[in-house]
Design an enzyme around this catalytic site. Structure first.
Site, short mmCIF file in Angstrom:
data_model
loop_
_atom_site.label_atom_id
_atom_site.label_comp_id
_atom_site.label_asym_id
_atom_site.label_seq_id
_atom_site.Cartn_x
_atom_site.Cartn_y
_atom_site.Cartn_z
CG ASP A 49 -0.35 0.16 2.53
OD1 ASP A 49 0.90 0.23 2.60
OD2 ASP A 49 -1.09 0.25 3.52
CG HIS A 50 -0.60 4.74 1.63
ND1 HIS A 50 -1.72 3.94 1.61
CD2 HIS A 50 -0.56 5.29 2.86
CE1 HIS A 50 -2.35 4.00 2.78
NE2 HIS A 50 -1.66 4.81 3.56
CB CYS A 98 0.64 -2.67 4.71
SG CYS A 98 0.32 -3.82 6.05
N GLY A 99 2.05 -0.77 6.45
CA GLY A 99 2.67 -0.10 7.59
C GLY A 99 3.09 -1.08 8.68
CB THR A 100 1.26 -2.89 11.21
OG1 THR A 100 0.08 -3.26 10.46
CG2 THR A 100 1.03 -1.55 11.90
N GLY A 101 2.21 -4.53 8.50
CA GLY A 101 2.19 -5.89 7.98
C GLY A 101 0.90 -6.62 8.32
N GLY A 152 -2.62 -5.68 8.16
CA GLY A 152 -3.74 -5.68 7.23
C GLY A 152 -3.46 -6.58 6.03
CG HIS A 206 9.89 -24.11 12.44
ND1 HIS A 206 9.86 -23.97 13.81
CD2 HIS A 206 11.12 -24.64 12.14
CE1 HIS A 206 11.01 -24.38 14.32
NE2 HIS A 206 11.79 -24.77 13.34
NE ARG A 239 3.05 4.39 7.92
CZ ARG A 239 1.76 4.55 7.68
NH1 ARG A 239 0.86 3.92 8.40
NH2 ARG A 239 1.36 5.36 6.71
NE ARG A 274 9.90 -30.76 15.30
CZ ARG A 274 11.17 -30.53 14.94
NH1 ARG A 274 11.80 -31.37 14.14
NH2 ARG A 274 11.81 -29.45 15.37
CG HIS A 275 8.74 -28.15 11.08
ND1 HIS A 275 8.34 -27.55 12.25
CD2 HIS A 275 10.05 -28.47 11.24
CE1 HIS A 275 9.36 -27.49 13.09
NE2 HIS A 275 10.41 -28.04 12.51
NE ARG A 300 4.68 -29.95 15.13
CZ ARG A 300 5.83 -29.98 15.80
NH1 ARG A 300 6.77 -29.09 15.53
NH2 ARG A 300 6.03 -30.89 16.72
#
Ligand code: RB5
Length: 155
Positions: A12-13, A69-72, A74, A102, A113, A136-137, A140
């Protein structure tokens, strides 16, 4: 160019500036990068771009993608709604490596950000370089998409 050398990228922006830098890094490494946008820093809605990328990873048309994105958050919420998409938010190279080893993460999500260019590039490199450990991963990871609780089998 093999299937696995193709990679989709979108943001995004808030992620635009880092997206451009990571795209150049991927191209320099020999990946065929498809940029799904945006093309500038004008305000957009992250979900529009996450849907476009996740649909193509979910269908198997593309093996891997990178979202920013800013925080990851969304981007990851949206992408992880799609079957077969495992979108991992990584804020350090160690997280990116573990997401591959994993969790077989096929989409890397960067919180633009909160990571700079050097860290962002190191995170991307770790995600590209680390293979899935299997074993095993694999069991899972297979359970992620099961609706029934199957904890009984492995107590
Ligand atoms: C945009 O301001 C911001 O909300 C977005 O980049 C992202 O952090 C959302 O999860």
């Amino acid at each position: 160019m093999s299937h696995s050398r193709k990679i989709l990228i979108a943001s995004d922006h808030a992620g635009f500036e880092l997206k451009e830098k990571l795209e150049a890094q991927l191209a320099a490494l020999g990946y065929s990068v498809e940029d799904l946008g945006p093309n500038d820093e004008r305000s957009v809605d992250y979900a529009d771009f996450a849907h476009a990328l996740a649909e193509r990873v979910s269908s198997g048309e593309s093996e891997r993608g990178v979202l920013l994105c800013g925080t990851g958050l969304g981007m990851s919420y949206t992408a992880n709604r799609y079957p077969h998409v495992r979108a991992a938010v990584a804020w350090a190279p160690e997280i990116a490596a573990l997401a591959r080893e994993h969790n077989d993460a096929n989409v890397l999500v960067l919180p633009a950000r909160f990571v700079g260019e050097v860290e962002g590039k190191a995170i991307l490199q770790a995600w590209l370089d680390t293979p899935f450990a299997g074993g095993r991963h694999a069991r899972r990871v297979e359970k992620i998409e099961r609706s029934q609780n199957s904890t009984e089998e492995h107590r």
